[in-house]
Every structure is written in structure tokens, then in C-alpha cells.
Design a protein around this motif. Structure first.
Motif, PDB file in Angstrom:
ATOM      1  N   LEU A 123      -2.302  -1.971   3.301  1.00 53.68           N
ATOM      2  CA  LEU A 123      -1.397  -0.846   3.534  1.00 53.68           C
ATOM      3  C   LEU A 123      -1.745   0.400   2.724  1.00 53.68           C
ATOM      4  N   ARG A 124      -2.224   0.220   1.514  1.00 61.35           N
ATOM      5  CA  ARG A 124      -2.470   1.396   0.675  1.00 61.35           C
ATOM      6  C   ARG A 124      -3.550   2.328   1.226  1.00 61.35           C
ATOM      7  N   PRO A 125      -4.641   1.814   1.810  1.00 60.16           N
ATOM      8  CA  PRO A 125      -5.619   2.743   2.397  1.00 60.16           C
ATOM      9  C   PRO A 125      -5.049   3.585   3.534  1.00 60.16           C
ATOM     10  N   LEU A 126      -3.932   3.125   4.120  1.00 61.46           N
ATOM     11  CA  LEU A 126      -3.288   3.872   5.199  1.00 61.46           C
ATOM     12  C   LEU A 126      -2.297   4.903   4.653  1.00 61.46           C
ATOM     13  N   GLY A 127      -2.182   4.988   3.328  1.00 55.71           N
ATOM     14  CA  GLY A 127      -1.257   5.936   2.719  1.00 55.71           C
ATOM     15  C   GLY A 127       0.166   5.435   2.643  1.00 55.71           C
ATOM     16  N   ILE A 128       0.382   4.161   2.915  1.00 51.20           N
ATOM     17  CA  ILE A 128       1.730   3.595   2.898  1.00 51.20           C
ATOM     18  C   ILE A 128       2.066   3.146   1.478  1.00 51.20           C
ATOM     19  N   PRO A 129       3.197   3.584   0.934  1.00 49.66           N
ATOM     20  CA  PRO A 129       3.562   3.189  -0.429  1.00 49.66           C
ATOM     21  C   PRO A 129       3.871   1.692  -0.502  1.00 49.66           C
ATOM     22  N   ALA A 130       2.987   0.942  -1.106  1.00 47.18           N
ATOM     23  CA  ALA A 130       3.150  -0.505  -1.208  1.00 47.18           C
ATOM     24  C   ALA A 130       2.385  -1.008  -2.413  1.00 47.18           C
ATOM     25  N   ALA A 131       2.947  -1.987  -3.095  1.00 46.04           N
ATOM     26  CA  ALA A 131       2.266  -2.582  -4.245  1.00 46.04           C
ATOM     27  C   ALA A 131       2.746  -4.004  -4.448  1.00 46.04           C
ATOM     28  N   ALA A 132       1.814  -4.897  -4.734  1.00 46.89           N
ATOM     29  CA  ALA A 132       2.180  -6.249  -5.121  1.00 46.89           C
ATOM     30  C   ALA A 132       2.873  -6.213  -6.473  1.00 46.89           C
ATOM     31  N   VAL A 133       3.873  -7.041  -6.658  1.00 51.37           N
ATOM     32  CA  VAL A 133       4.559  -7.126  -7.944  1.00 51.37           C
ATOM     33  C   VAL A 133       3.628  -7.815  -8.936  1.00 51.37           C
ATOM     34  N   ARG A 134       3.334  -7.109 -10.016  1.00 50.16           N
ATOM     35  CA  ARG A 134       2.446  -7.630 -11.043  1.00 50.16           C
ATOM     36  C   ARG A 134       3.223  -7.905 -12.327  1.00 50.16           C
ATOM     37  N   THR A 135       2.700  -8.790 -13.140  1.00 43.65           N
ATOM     38  CA  THR A 135       3.206  -8.943 -14.488  1.00 43.65           C
ATOM     39  C   THR A 135       2.648  -7.802 -15.342  1.00 43.65           C
ATOM     40  N   LEU A 136       3.225  -7.589 -16.526  1.00 48.11           N
ATOM     41  CA  LEU A 136       2.688  -6.563 -17.409  1.00 48.11           C
ATOM     42  C   LEU A 136       1.231  -6.838 -17.775  1.00 48.11           C
ATOM     43  N   PRO A 137       0.855  -8.072 -18.149  1.00 47.46           N
ATOM     44  CA  PRO A 137      -0.572  -8.312 -18.419  1.00 47.46           C
ATOM     45  C   PRO A 137      -1.467  -7.967 -17.242  1.00 47.46           C
ATOM     46  N   GLU A 138      -1.036  -8.308 -16.032  1.00 49.24           N
ATOM     47  CA  GLU A 138      -1.827  -7.973 -14.851  1.00 49.24           C
ATOM     48  C   GLU A 138      -1.928  -6.460 -14.670  1.00 49.24           C
ATOM     49  N   ALA A 139      -0.811  -5.749 -14.914  1.00 50.61           N
ATOM     50  CA  ALA A 139      -0.825  -4.298 -14.760  1.00 50.61           C
ATOM     51  C   ALA A 139      -1.752  -3.644 -15.783  1.00 50.61           C
ATOM     52  N   LEU A 140      -1.754  -4.150 -17.013  1.00 46.56           N
ATOM     53  CA  LEU A 140      -2.633  -3.592 -18.036  1.00 46.56           C
ATOM     54  C   LEU A 140      -4.099  -3.867 -17.724  1.00 46.56           C
ATOM     55  N   LEU A 141      -4.388  -5.050 -17.211  1.00 42.93           N
ATOM     56  CA  LEU A 141      -5.769  -5.370 -16.822  1.00 42.93           C
ATOM     57  C   LEU A 141      -6.239  -4.462 -15.690  1.00 42.93           C
ATOM     58  N   ALA A 142      -5.301  -4.058 -14.834  1.00 43.76           N
ATOM     59  CA  ALA A 142      -5.651  -3.208 -13.699  1.00 43.76           C
ATOM     60  C   ALA A 142      -5.773  -1.738 -14.080  1.00 43.76           C
ATOM     61  N   ALA A 143      -5.348  -1.387 -15.300  1.00 39.60           N
ATOM     62  CA  ALA A 143      -5.381   0.019 -15.723  1.00 39.60           C
ATOM     63  C   ALA A 143      -5.963   0.124 -17.129  1.00 39.60           C
ATOM     64  N   PRO A 144      -7.202  -0.287 -17.326  1.00 36.31           N
ATOM     65  CA  PRO A 144      -7.776  -0.273 -18.683  1.00 36.31           C
ATOM     66  C   PRO A 144      -7.870   1.125 -19.282  1.00 36.31           C
ATOM     67  N   ASP A 145      -7.853   2.160 -18.450  1.00 37.11           N
ATOM     68  CA  ASP A 145      -7.984   3.528 -18.955  1.00 37.11           C
ATOM     69  C   ASP A 145      -6.768   3.990 -19.742  1.00 37.11           C
ATOM     70  N   VAL A 146      -5.636   3.291 -19.641  1.00 37.19           N
ATOM     71  CA  VAL A 146      -4.448   3.724 -20.374  1.00 37.19           C
ATOM     72  C   VAL A 146      -4.398   3.131 -21.778  1.00 37.19           C
ATOM     73  N   ILE A 147      -5.277   2.201 -22.079  1.00 34.89           N
ATOM     74  CA  ILE A 147      -5.230   1.519 -23.373  1.00 34.89           C
ATOM     75  C   ILE A 147      -6.096   2.266 -24.381  1.00 34.89           C
TER      76      ILE A 147
END
Length: 353
Positions: free
Chosen positions: A288-312
Motif C-alpha cells: 500500500l505505501r508505494p501507492l501513497g496510501i497511509p498504512a504501516a504495520a504495528v511495530r514494537t519500539l525495538p523494531e521501530a528503532l532498527l528501522a530508523a537507525p538515522d535517529v540514533i
């Protein structure tokens, strides 16, 4: 790299735990010189854990003062004379008792900005104002959770963090004005303000706020969490273009306008729930996201941090989430949290005989 946008701004902080320290840390990340004025025993958050303290106090200075003593009050006046702002996060009686208001300090510095961050107001008494208490008192808890279950709370300190950001904004606004003065921010007012459209619907239309399953939005349909073949998906369809793209990908038909989807909420949710059950949350996000539709799988905080290493970022020996404010040409210098009294410790100096 340029200096931070707040380079040269000197801010004093008196407070404990979260709301005030978070406000001033945001200012320090932007280049302000922030000095914590700590009591002899230090900020209470030092007692929680070193990592907790670091998460709210990186890059600051620490001066230890006993504000109950004449020497401490004298040193406070000297520091206020050379500061742009003082942000205080204590109960109102303590703010007045320690002389941490503009009226008490203006004799040292007419242009000093004094920010009082309290639970219910600088003159509202010392009612307990911890984050969870304020969420309960302002309707946030009553709006959160499944309608068939008890009220609940977010898994983090939303009132303290929101009030901290608001206090930082108020402090900067008054500095920009070029005038000294008293600024007040209360956790109660901030949380009621953040219930904006919910409050407006009640005040202007008499619409009683109600909880909806899966955290559903009160205006948009479908806009909530949905169970999938594996995990939950947040889907947020806020206009008909998103819905059209969603239907093209999933094969769902009908309900072309938002008005129709709102009027037939239960039918829409049943159809969407059925189709999303055919794939996993992660796969739906990828589709869905490549189509511009706002959607996201529910992640845990550890998963979210692993997916965004640039914020650490690194702040001394600590790995922390960096500033959310990105300024072109400026890279924050994330200093370590200060040791208690590291930059001045008159509280530990024995009196002269």
C-alpha cells in the motif's frame, strides 16, 4: 557546519524528572547553553537510572544550589542576571517560595523570560500533577482504549512531553518579543488544547466523545488499526483518492465518498477487515505505501528503532534518540549528561567559620 540557531541563548532550568528537562534539552540540541540548577540531592530523575537521566539531560551544564539558603538565592540572582530565560518545573508553592518568578527576579534582569511549567497553573495550588493523573483529569484516558474495556493510557508520558514542547515554544516566543516577563504553561491546558477537534465537536455541536474499537478516528472511515493474517495494520484513509487507490489494490468495491463511508461505517469496516485478513501486516504495508496510501504495520519500539537507525545518536557513552528538528547546515553536538554539580557546586562547599 553553522552554529546552532539558538547559539548564544542562555537558559536556566530548575525542575525534576521529565517535562521541564525535556523542554530545555530540545533547546540545548538547537545550540542553547542550558544550565540545570539542581538541589543538593540532584534532579530526582538521577534516582531512576543513568539512562533515564541521560535521555532528558544530554548536553547540559549542572550547577548545584541550595535555594533554601541565602547563598543559594544570591547565586541564583547572579545567574539570572546573565541569562535569557529560566524554565521552572516545580509545584506552584515551591516556585513562589524559591523566588523563581519574573516578579522575584526582574530586579536582576528586566529582560529575563521566566517560564512556569506546572500541572494546573502557577496560582492553582499544589494538586498532584503527574502525567498519568493529568491524562485522567483531562479526558485523554476516557478516550483511549477499547469501548468495551476500561480507560487506558499511552505507553509513554504524553502529557509531560507535550507540555515540555509547549513550554519551549512559549519561552522562545517571549525571547523573540525582546521583552522579559512571566510565561505559564500547564499540563492540563496543554492536553485540553491537544483534544482540539474533539473539544470543538462537543462545545459547538454537542457531540459526546466516544471510544471506538481499534482506536478508530471519529471522522474518517476507515482510519484505525486492523488485524491481518499476521500482526496489525494502521490504515488511515482520509480522502476519496486514498480510498480509490486502496480499492484498486484490494478489489474492494463501493463506498466511493467519505460521507457514505461514515454513514455506513460498520459495513465498510467489515469489508476492509475481511480483505486485510488475507495477507500479513508487513506485506500490506509493502503493497500500500508505494501507492501513497497511509498504512504501516504495528511495530514494537525495538523494531521501530532498527528501522530508523538515522535517529540514533551518541551523547557521551549513551545511545539516544536525537533531536526531531533538522536545521539545514547545522549538526547538533550531543554532549553527555552532566554530573551533579559538574559546572559549579557551592551546595557542597562547607560554610566559612
Amino acid at each position: 557546519m553553522s552554529a546552532g540557531p539558538l547559539a548564544g541563548i542562555r537558559v536556566l532550568e530548575v525542575g525534576h524528572i521529565l517535562a521541564g528537562p525535556y523542554a530545555t534539552m530540545m533547546l540545548a540540541d538547537l545550540g542553547a547553553e542550558v544550565t540545570k540548577i539542581e538541589p543538593p540531592g540532584g534532579d530526582l530523575s538521577r534516582q531512576v537510572s543513568d539512562a533515564y537521566f541521560a535521555s532528558l539531560n544530554r548536553g547540559k551544564r549542572s550547577v548545584r544550589l541550595d535555594l533554601t539558603a541565602p547563598d543559594g538565592q544570591a547565586r541564583l540572582g547572579e545567574m539570572a542576571a546573565d541569562a535569557h530565560a529560566l524554565l521552572v518545573n516545580l509545584k506552584p508553592s515551591a516556585i513562589h517560595r524559591f523566588g523563581l518568578t519574573y516578579e522575584a527576579l526582574r530586579r536582576h534582569n528586566e529582560r529575563l523570560v521566566c517560564v512556569a511549567l506546572t500541572g494546573f497553573g502557577l496560582h492553582a495550588g499544589d494538586h498532584p500533577a503527574f502525567d498519568y493523573v493529568v491524562q485522567a483529569a483531562t479526558g485523554v484516558a476516557a478516550l483511549t482504549g477499547d469501548p468495551s474495556g476500561p480507560p487506558t493510557l499511552p505507553g509513554y508520558s504524553s502529557a509531560d512531553n507535550s507540555a515540555g514542547l509547549t513550554a519551549a515554544l512559549g519561552l522562545l516566543a517571549q525571547i523573540v518579543s525582546g521583552r522579559g516577563g512571566q510565561v505559564e504553561v500547564s499540563l492540563r491546558d496543554v492536553m485540553l488544547s491537544q483534544l482540539n477537534y474533539r473539544a470543538s465537536a462537543f462545545l459547538n455541536e454537542g457531540a459526546e466523545p466516544r471510544r471506538l474499537p481499534f482506536g478508530a478516528h471519529s471522522y474518517y472511515v476507515p482510519a484505525q488499526l486492523f488485524p491481518t493474517a499476521d500482526g496489525h495494520l494502521a490504515l488511515f484513509i482520509t480522502h476519496d483518492g486514498f480510498w480509490k487507490a486502496f480499492c484498486a489494490e484490494t478489489g474492494v468495491q463501493g463506498f466511493a465518498t467519505m460521507a457514505e463511508r461514515v454513514a455506513r461505517r460498520e459495513e465498510v469496516l467489515a469489508v476492509v477487515t475481511d480483505v486485510l485478513a488475507t495477507d500479513t501486516a508487513a506485506r500490506w504495508e509493502a503493497r500500500l505505501r508505494p501507492l501513497g496510501i497511509p498504512a504501516a504495520a504495528v511495530r514494537t519500539l525495538p523494531e521501530a528503532l532498527l528501522a530508523a537507525p538515522d535517529v540514533i545518536v551518541k551523547a557521551g557513552e549513551y545511545r539516544l534518540v536525537g533531536s526531531p528538528i533538522r536545521v539545514a547546515g547545522y549538526e547538533p553536538r550531543y554532549g553527555p549528561p552532566p554530573r551533579l554539580g559538574e559546572h559549579g557546586d557551592p551546595a557542597s562547599t562547607p560554610p566559612v567559620a
